[in-house]
Enzyme design. Structure first.
Site, PDB file in Angstrom:
ATOM      1  N   CYS A  48      -6.715   9.288  -3.241  1.00 29.90           N
ATOM      2  CA  CYS A  48      -6.549   7.927  -3.743  1.00 29.90           C
ATOM      3  C   CYS A  48      -7.303   6.996  -2.781  1.00 29.90           C
ATOM      4  O   CYS A  48      -7.478   7.306  -1.604  1.00 29.90           O
ATOM      5  CB  CYS A  48      -5.057   7.591  -3.767  1.00 29.90           C
ATOM      6  SG  CYS A  48      -4.657   5.860  -4.014  1.00 29.90           S
ATOM      7  N   HIS A  49      -7.722   5.842  -3.280  1.00 30.32           N
ATOM      8  CA  HIS A  49      -8.501   4.930  -2.448  1.00 30.32           C
ATOM      9  C   HIS A  49      -7.743   4.505  -1.188  1.00 30.32           C
ATOM     10  O   HIS A  49      -8.339   4.234  -0.150  1.00 30.32           O
ATOM     11  CB  HIS A  49      -8.903   3.682  -3.261  1.00 30.32           C
ATOM     12  CG  HIS A  49      -9.897   2.831  -2.541  1.00 30.32           C
ATOM     13  ND1 HIS A  49      -9.528   1.702  -1.833  1.00 30.32           N
ATOM     14  CD2 HIS A  49     -11.229   2.970  -2.358  1.00 30.32           C
ATOM     15  CE1 HIS A  49     -10.604   1.180  -1.263  1.00 30.32           C
ATOM     16  NE2 HIS A  49     -11.641   1.922  -1.558  1.00 30.32           N
ATOM     17  N   THR A  50      -6.416   4.473  -1.273  1.00 32.04           N
ATOM     18  CA  THR A  50      -5.607   4.083  -0.107  1.00 32.04           C
ATOM     19  C   THR A  50      -5.814   5.044   1.063  1.00 32.04           C
ATOM     20  O   THR A  50      -5.859   4.633   2.225  1.00 32.04           O
ATOM     21  CB  THR A  50      -4.113   4.028  -0.491  1.00 32.04           C
ATOM     22  OG1 THR A  50      -3.976   3.203  -1.641  1.00 32.04           O
ATOM     23  CG2 THR A  50      -3.267   3.457   0.627  1.00 32.04           C
ATOM     24  N   HIS A  70      -1.234  11.358  -0.294  1.00 27.77           N
ATOM     25  CA  HIS A  70       0.061  10.895  -0.809  1.00 27.77           C
ATOM     26  C   HIS A  70       0.200  11.058  -2.325  1.00 27.77           C
ATOM     27  O   HIS A  70       1.245  10.762  -2.875  1.00 27.77           O
ATOM     28  CB  HIS A  70       0.285   9.417  -0.422  1.00 27.77           C
ATOM     29  CG  HIS A  70      -0.697   8.487  -1.032  1.00 27.77           C
ATOM     30  ND1 HIS A  70      -1.965   8.327  -0.526  1.00 27.77           N
ATOM     31  CD2 HIS A  70      -0.621   7.689  -2.115  1.00 27.77           C
ATOM     32  CE1 HIS A  70      -2.629   7.465  -1.271  1.00 27.77           C
ATOM     33  NE2 HIS A  70      -1.847   7.061  -2.249  1.00 27.77           N
ATOM     34  N   GLU A  71      -0.852  11.543  -2.974  1.00 27.81           N
ATOM     35  CA  GLU A  71      -0.783  11.746  -4.428  1.00 27.81           C
ATOM     36  C   GLU A  71      -0.776  13.249  -4.634  1.00 27.81           C
ATOM     37  O   GLU A  71      -1.798  13.908  -4.381  1.00 27.81           O
ATOM     38  CB  GLU A  71      -2.031  11.106  -5.068  1.00 27.81           C
ATOM     39  CG  GLU A  71      -1.820  10.654  -6.484  1.00 27.81           C
ATOM     40  CD  GLU A  71      -3.014   9.846  -7.024  1.00 27.81           C
ATOM     41  OE1 GLU A  71      -2.911   8.617  -7.080  1.00 27.81           O
ATOM     42  OE2 GLU A  71      -4.024  10.449  -7.390  1.00 27.81           O
ATOM     43  N   CYS A 100      16.321   4.883  -1.783  1.00 31.83           N
ATOM     44  CA  CYS A 100      17.476   5.410  -1.045  1.00 31.83           C
ATOM     45  C   CYS A 100      18.724   5.448  -1.920  1.00 31.83           C
ATOM     46  O   CYS A 100      19.675   6.152  -1.639  1.00 31.83           O
ATOM     47  CB  CYS A 100      17.732   4.579   0.212  1.00 31.83           C
ATOM     48  SG  CYS A 100      18.419   2.929  -0.128  1.00 31.83           S
ATOM     49  N   CYS A 103      20.578   0.663  -1.092  1.00 33.57           N
ATOM     50  CA  CYS A 103      20.322  -0.721  -0.662  1.00 33.57           C
ATOM     51  C   CYS A 103      20.377  -1.689  -1.853  1.00 33.57           C
ATOM     52  O   CYS A 103      20.463  -1.276  -3.011  1.00 33.57           O
ATOM     53  CB  CYS A 103      18.956  -0.810   0.026  1.00 33.57           C
ATOM     54  SG  CYS A 103      17.550  -0.611  -1.097  1.00 33.57           S
ATOM     55  N   CYS A 106      17.641  -1.030  -4.437  1.00 33.78           N
ATOM     56  CA  CYS A 106      17.857   0.157  -5.263  1.00 33.78           C
ATOM     57  C   CYS A 106      18.977  -0.068  -6.278  1.00 33.78           C
ATOM     58  O   CYS A 106      18.949   0.486  -7.375  1.00 33.78           O
ATOM     59  CB  CYS A 106      18.159   1.375  -4.391  1.00 33.78           C
ATOM     60  SG  CYS A 106      16.685   2.020  -3.542  1.00 33.78           S
ATOM     61  N   CYS A 114      12.671  -0.607  -2.208  1.00 30.98           N
ATOM     62  CA  CYS A 114      13.728  -0.064  -1.341  1.00 30.98           C
ATOM     63  C   CYS A 114      13.606  -0.556   0.101  1.00 30.98           C
ATOM     64  O   CYS A 114      12.540  -0.501   0.706  1.00 30.98           O
ATOM     65  CB  CYS A 114      13.657   1.458  -1.381  1.00 30.98           C
ATOM     66  SG  CYS A 114      14.818   2.282  -0.280  1.00 30.98           S
ATOM     67  N   ARG A 118      10.531   1.634   1.591  1.00 25.40           N
ATOM     68  CA  ARG A 118       9.298   1.045   1.050  1.00 25.40           C
ATOM     69  C   ARG A 118       8.128   1.381   1.961  1.00 25.40           C
ATOM     70  O   ARG A 118       8.300   1.666   3.134  1.00 25.40           O
ATOM     71  CB  ARG A 118       9.441  -0.469   0.839  1.00 25.40           C
ATOM     72  CG  ARG A 118       9.417  -1.281   2.082  1.00 25.40           C
ATOM     73  CD  ARG A 118       9.359  -2.769   1.756  1.00 25.40           C
ATOM     74  NE  ARG A 118      10.567  -3.253   1.103  1.00 25.40           N
ATOM     75  CZ  ARG A 118      10.797  -4.534   0.810  1.00 25.40           C
ATOM     76  NH1 ARG A 118       9.878  -5.441   1.091  1.00 25.40           N
ATOM     77  NH2 ARG A 118      11.911  -4.912   0.234  1.00 25.40           N
ATOM     78  N   CYS A 178       1.025   8.182  -7.826  1.00 22.73           N
ATOM     79  CA  CYS A 178       0.574   6.933  -7.199  1.00 22.73           C
ATOM     80  C   CYS A 178      -0.162   6.042  -8.189  1.00 22.73           C
ATOM     81  O   CYS A 178       0.430   5.301  -8.944  1.00 22.73           O
ATOM     82  CB  CYS A 178      -0.280   7.219  -5.961  1.00 22.73           C
ATOM     83  SG  CYS A 178      -0.955   5.726  -5.218  1.00 22.73           S
ATOM     84  N   ARG A 373     -10.426  10.615 -10.436  1.00 18.30           N
ATOM     85  CA  ARG A 373      -9.538  11.369  -9.562  1.00 18.30           C
ATOM     86  C   ARG A 373     -10.098  12.767  -9.332  1.00 18.30           C
ATOM     87  O   ARG A 373     -10.533  13.434 -10.258  1.00 18.30           O
ATOM     88  CB  ARG A 373      -8.123  11.478 -10.166  1.00 18.30           C
ATOM     89  CG  ARG A 373      -7.273  10.221  -9.937  1.00 18.30           C
ATOM     90  CD  ARG A 373      -7.007  10.049  -8.454  1.00 18.30           C
ATOM     91  NE  ARG A 373      -6.114   8.958  -8.141  1.00 18.30           N
ATOM     92  CZ  ARG A 373      -6.517   7.743  -7.793  1.00 18.30           C
ATOM     93  NH1 ARG A 373      -7.798   7.446  -7.758  1.00 18.30           N
ATOM     94  NH2 ARG A 373      -5.643   6.804  -7.476  1.00 18.30           N
TER      95      ARG A 373
END
Length: 380
Positions: A48-50, A70-71, A100, A103, A106, A114, A118, A178, A373
């Protein structure tokens, strides 16, 4: 997998040793999960670009050595103390943000932000003890956004894992963890276009195309794609876009162009570039009285949003969204079911596939702007 429970696992991971340098395939030690943590065998991950943005480390605190990614999609190998809703063998999607379930966010029906889980791009360690679960010869390797999926095994907080239908093909639905869900949810959950309405989408990368796909699913009659790169227009037709505007082709603001095309403005707009000018245009191009603009792209840290207050007083609405307003554990399983029921198509987002040993090719594709992707197969 049971023989590895409670043991350190040695496996391959693609480690970023310094900013902007190719990832290096290393043997890493992955510690067992602690309380509220889960160790996951990653089968497929995607870029992913992130990941690229933080690997380049041009605009934020550099933290190296680090395992990005993360994806992804994987299978639970073992669970730590206190984990009750996941067990070894479960199929999961890791998510860069979490739920979670305790909170105020959530418990709110409106929020998915969250307090505990987060996204935190600066933290390279686990919440439980402030330490990393990855090491090479005893030297810690940092985590990334709580997921670090560029490793054959990774340790993730239980609140950042969505348990999904085991029949769903992980090499396809991994992209839902993502960017695709971010764009899809921005349209379906936040903009909420009515059937027959008009929608403008700014930025036709993967997230923007997912926003267009959401407008297609919602039954929008016109989906106007806005991008500075006209080469993206043909591909965008597959995602429901019906017409296109390249701001460079006009000598007036693009919001004026869109207002003229749509008799006063679109009903909904979704901004997926993160450029401040596009954000302002996306807001100012919606119709007075009922228009809603949704901001998805993350702006430069010094960016300032400027518009005349009359644009708001004339009953236009400006909204922001994070991860498409989806709560990871509660909502992602139903997004996977949209794919399983053929309501949502994800194959068209997947343009490349490489084996894990060639992960740097995925970075090259993205840096060249090729494709959407790239799926990375962990097993060669």
């Amino acid at each position: 997998m049971s023989s590895t429970v409670g043991q350190v696992i040695r496996c391959r991971a693609a480690v970023a040793w310094e900013a902007g340098k190719p990832l290096v395939m290393e043997e890493v030690e992955v510690a067992p999960p602690q309380a509220n943590e889960v160790r996951v065998k990653i089968l497929f991950t995607s870029l992913c670009h992130t990941d690229v943005y933080f690997w380049e480390a041009k605009g934020q605190n550099p933290l190296f050595p680090r395992i990005y990614g993360h994806e992804a999609g994987g299978i639970v190998e073992s669970v730590g103390e206190g984990v009750t809703d996941l067990k070894p063998g479960d199929h999961v999607l890791p998510v860069f943000t979490g739920e979670c379930q305790e909170c105020a966010h959530c418990k709110s029906e409106e929020s998915n932000m969250c307090d505990l889980l987060r996204i935190n791009t600066d933290r390279g360690v686990m919440l439980n003890d402030g330490k990393s679960r990855f090491s090479i010869n005893g030297k810690p390797i940092y985590h990334f956004v709580g997921t670090s999926t560029f490793s054959e095994y990774t340790v993730i907080h239980v609140g950042c894992l969505a348990k999904i239908n085991p029949l769903a093909p992980l090499d396809k639905v991994c992209v839902l963890s993502c960017g695709i869900s971010t764009g899809l949810g921005a349209t379906l959950n936040v903009a909420k276009p009515a059937k027959g309405s008009t929608v403008a989408v700014f930025g036709l990368g993967a997230v923007g195309l997912a926003a267009a796909e959401g407008a297609r699913i919602a039954g929008a009659s016109r989906i106007i794609g806005v991008d500075l790169n006209s080469n993206r227009f043909e591909e965008a037709k597959k995602f429901g876009a019906t017409e296109f505007v390249n701001p460079k082709d006009y000598n007036k603001p693009v919001q004026e162009v869109i207002a003229e095309m749509t008799n006063g403005g679109v009903d909904r707009s979704v901004e997926c570039t993160g450029h401040i000018d596009a954000m302002i245009s996306a807001f100012e191009c919606v119709h007075d009285g009922w228009g809603v603009a949704v901001l998805v792209g993350v702006p430069h840290k010094d960016a300032v949003f400027k518009t005349h207050p009359m644009n708001l007083l004339n009953e236009r609405t400006l909204k922001g969204t994070f991860f498409g307003n989806y709560k990871p554990r509660s909502d992602l399983p139903s997004v996977v079911e949209k794919y399983m029921s053929k309501e949502l198509e994800v194959e068209k987002f997947i343009t490349h596939t490489v084996p894990f040993s060639e992960i740097n090719k995925a970075f090259e594709y993205m840096l060249r702007g090729e494709g959407l992707r790239c799926i990375i197969r962990m097993e060669e």
